[in-house]
Design a protein around this motif. Structure first.
Motif, mmCIF file in Angstrom:
data_model
loop_
_atom_site.group_PDB
_atom_site.id
_atom_site.type_symbol
_atom_site.label_atom_id
_atom_site.label_comp_id
_atom_site.label_asym_id
_atom_site.label_seq_id
_atom_site.Cartn_x
_atom_site.Cartn_y
_atom_site.Cartn_z
ATOM 1 N N LYS A 23 0.832 -1.203 0.000
ATOM 2 C CA LYS A 23 0.000 0.000 0.000
ATOM 3 C C LYS A 23 0.865 1.250 0.000
ATOM 4 C CE LYS A 23 -3.869 -2.262 2.242
ATOM 5 N NZ LYS A 23 -4.680 -2.347 3.457
ATOM 6 N N GLN A 24 0.282 2.354 -0.423
ATOM 7 C CA GLN A 24 1.037 3.591 -0.561
ATOM 8 C C GLN A 24 0.739 4.632 0.517
ATOM 9 O OE1 GLN A 24 3.522 3.918 -2.823
ATOM 10 N NE2 GLN A 24 3.067 1.752 -3.151
ATOM 11 N N ASP A 25 -0.302 4.412 1.351
ATOM 12 C CA ASP A 25 -0.624 5.432 2.350
ATOM 13 C C ASP A 25 0.390 5.387 3.496
ATOM 14 O OD1 ASP A 25 -2.318 4.015 4.857
ATOM 15 O OD2 ASP A 25 -2.360 2.923 2.950
ATOM 16 N N GLU A 26 0.545 6.515 4.169
ATOM 17 C CA GLU A 26 1.569 6.681 5.194
ATOM 18 C C GLU A 26 1.404 5.710 6.366
ATOM 19 O OE1 GLU A 26 3.573 10.286 7.784
ATOM 20 O OE2 GLU A 26 1.713 10.645 6.697
ATOM 21 N N VAL A 27 0.178 5.490 6.808
ATOM 22 C CA VAL A 27 -0.063 4.595 7.944
ATOM 23 C C VAL A 27 0.339 3.167 7.592
ATOM 24 C CG1 VAL A 27 -1.820 3.605 9.451
ATOM 25 C CG2 VAL A 27 -1.876 6.043 8.928
ATOM 26 N N SER A 28 -0.059 2.691 6.435
ATOM 27 C CA SER A 28 0.277 1.320 6.025
ATOM 28 C C SER A 28 1.784 1.144 5.872
ATOM 29 C CB SER A 28 -0.416 0.972 4.709
ATOM 30 O OG SER A 28 -1.812 0.945 4.888
ATOM 31 N N LYS A 29 2.428 2.123 5.272
ATOM 32 C CA LYS A 29 3.886 2.055 5.122
ATOM 33 C C LYS A 29 4.564 2.012 6.487
ATOM 34 C CE LYS A 29 4.618 4.377 0.711
ATOM 35 N NZ LYS A 29 5.234 5.555 0.075
ATOM 36 N N GLY A 30 4.075 2.841 7.408
ATOM 37 C CA GLY A 30 4.646 2.871 8.757
ATOM 38 C C GLY A 30 4.458 1.562 9.480
ATOM 39 N N LEU A 31 3.278 0.987 9.369
ATOM 40 C CA LEU A 31 3.011 -0.306 10.018
ATOM 41 C C LEU A 31 3.891 -1.412 9.429
ATOM 42 C CD1 LEU A 31 -0.858 -0.220 10.411
ATOM 43 C CD2 LEU A 31 0.819 -0.291 12.250
ATOM 44 N N ALA A 32 4.057 -1.415 8.121
ATOM 45 C CA ALA A 32 4.883 -2.429 7.473
ATOM 46 C C ALA A 32 6.340 -2.287 7.910
ATOM 47 C CB ALA A 32 4.772 -2.320 5.956
ATOM 48 N N THR A 33 6.824 -1.065 7.976
ATOM 49 C CA THR A 33 8.211 -0.820 8.389
ATOM 50 C C THR A 33 8.425 -1.221 9.842
ATOM 51 O OG1 THR A 33 8.411 1.003 6.819
ATOM 52 C CG2 THR A 33 10.000 0.947 8.634
ATOM 53 N N THR A 34 7.502 -0.810 10.707
ATOM 54 C CA THR A 34 7.612 -1.148 12.123
ATOM 55 C C THR A 34 7.546 -2.656 12.331
ATOM 56 O OG1 THR A 34 6.594 0.951 12.705
ATOM 57 C CG2 THR A 34 6.586 -0.762 14.396
ATOM 58 N N HIS A 35 6.667 -3.316 11.614
ATOM 59 C CA HIS A 35 6.541 -4.772 11.725
ATOM 60 C C HIS A 35 7.844 -5.448 11.306
ATOM 61 C CE1 HIS A 35 5.411 -8.838 10.317
ATOM 62 N NE2 HIS A 35 4.674 -8.811 11.409
ATOM 63 N N GLU A 36 8.435 -4.977 10.233
ATOM 64 C CA GLU A 36 9.682 -5.567 9.754
ATOM 65 C C GLU A 36 10.816 -5.345 10.761
ATOM 66 O OE1 GLU A 36 12.594 -5.387 5.849
ATOM 67 O OE2 GLU A 36 10.593 -4.550 5.742
ATOM 68 N N GLN A 37 10.900 -4.140 11.313
ATOM 69 C CA GLN A 37 11.940 -3.848 12.300
ATOM 70 C C GLN A 37 11.764 -4.715 13.545
ATOM 71 O OE1 GLN A 37 11.312 0.332 12.771
ATOM 72 N NE2 GLN A 37 12.758 0.879 11.163
ATOM 73 N N PHE A 38 10.546 -4.836 14.010
ATOM 74 C CA PHE A 38 10.284 -5.665 15.192
ATOM 75 C C PHE A 38 10.640 -7.121 14.914
ATOM 76 C CE2 PHE A 38 7.622 -8.603 17.514
ATOM 77 C CZ PHE A 38 7.933 -8.260 18.822
ATOM 78 N N SER A 39 10.209 -7.624 13.770
ATOM 79 C CA SER A 39 10.483 -9.024 13.426
ATOM 80 C C SER A 39 11.984 -9.289 13.369
ATOM 81 C CB SER A 39 9.856 -9.375 12.076
ATOM 82 O OG SER A 39 8.454 -9.291 12.153
ATOM 83 N N ASP A 40 12.731 -8.365 12.757
ATOM 84 C CA ASP A 40 14.184 -8.515 12.669
ATOM 85 C C ASP A 40 14.809 -8.513 14.057
ATOM 86 O OD1 ASP A 40 13.905 -8.565 9.934
ATOM 87 O OD2 ASP A 40 14.660 -6.531 9.616
ATOM 88 N N SER A 41 14.391 -7.577 14.898
ATOM 89 C CA SER A 41 14.937 -7.483 16.255
ATOM 90 C C SER A 41 14.595 -8.724 17.065
ATOM 91 C CB SER A 41 14.387 -6.249 16.973
ATOM 92 O OG SER A 41 14.806 -5.084 16.324
ATOM 93 N N TYR A 42 13.389 -9.195 16.930
ATOM 94 C CA TYR A 42 12.956 -10.385 17.663
ATOM 95 C C TYR A 42 13.795 -11.595 17.257
ATOM 96 C CZ TYR A 42 10.090 -14.202 19.372
ATOM 97 O OH TYR A 42 9.666 -15.341 20.004
ATOM 98 N N MET A 43 13.989 -11.761 15.955
ATOM 99 C CA MET A 43 14.736 -12.919 15.476
ATOM 100 C C MET A 43 16.191 -12.841 15.904
ATOM 101 S SD MET A 43 12.578 -14.907 14.325
ATOM 102 C CE MET A 43 13.708 -16.160 13.795
ATOM 103 N N VAL A 44 16.802 -11.694 15.837
ATOM 104 C CA VAL A 44 18.192 -11.550 16.265
ATOM 105 C C VAL A 44 18.298 -11.853 17.752
ATOM 106 C CG1 VAL A 44 20.046 -9.891 16.655
ATOM 107 C CG2 VAL A 44 18.897 -9.964 14.457
ATOM 108 N N GLY A 45 17.372 -11.326 18.538
ATOM 109 C CA GLY A 45 17.370 -11.610 19.971
ATOM 110 C C GLY A 45 17.193 -13.083 20.249
ATOM 111 N N ASP A 46 16.327 -13.728 19.510
ATOM 112 C CA ASP A 46 16.079 -15.143 19.695
ATOM 113 C C ASP A 46 17.322 -15.957 19.345
ATOM 114 O OD1 ASP A 46 14.164 -17.132 20.485
ATOM 115 O OD2 ASP A 46 14.136 -17.788 18.390
#
Length: 62
Positions: A23-46
């Motif tokens: 999606k191109q709207d700001e909220v969707s882009k922000g949610l996708a970015t935040t989700h990706e950052q969290f997932s990466d951090s979680y996996m590295v921590g794990d």
């Protein structure tokens, strides 16, 4: 919270959806970015948590 701030306050009503990446709207882009950052951090921590190099002899985290 002041009366002026209450008027401007809009609670979040959208949650992450996998289609947000396309999606191109700001909220969707922000949610996708935040989700990706969290997932990466979680996996590295794990990974670090289960790596024997990061544990003492009793299996406790260093």
């Amino acid at each position: 919270m002041s009366q002026n701030r209450k008027k401007d306050f809009n609670p979040v009503t959208k949650i992450y959806d996998s289609s947000d990446y396309n999606k191109q709207d700001e909220v969707s882009k922000g949610l996708a970015t935040t989700h990706e950052q969290f997932s990466d951090s979680y996996m590295v921590g794990d990974i670090l948590t289960h790596d024997p190099e990061n544990q003492d002899r009793e299996g406790n985290k260093k």
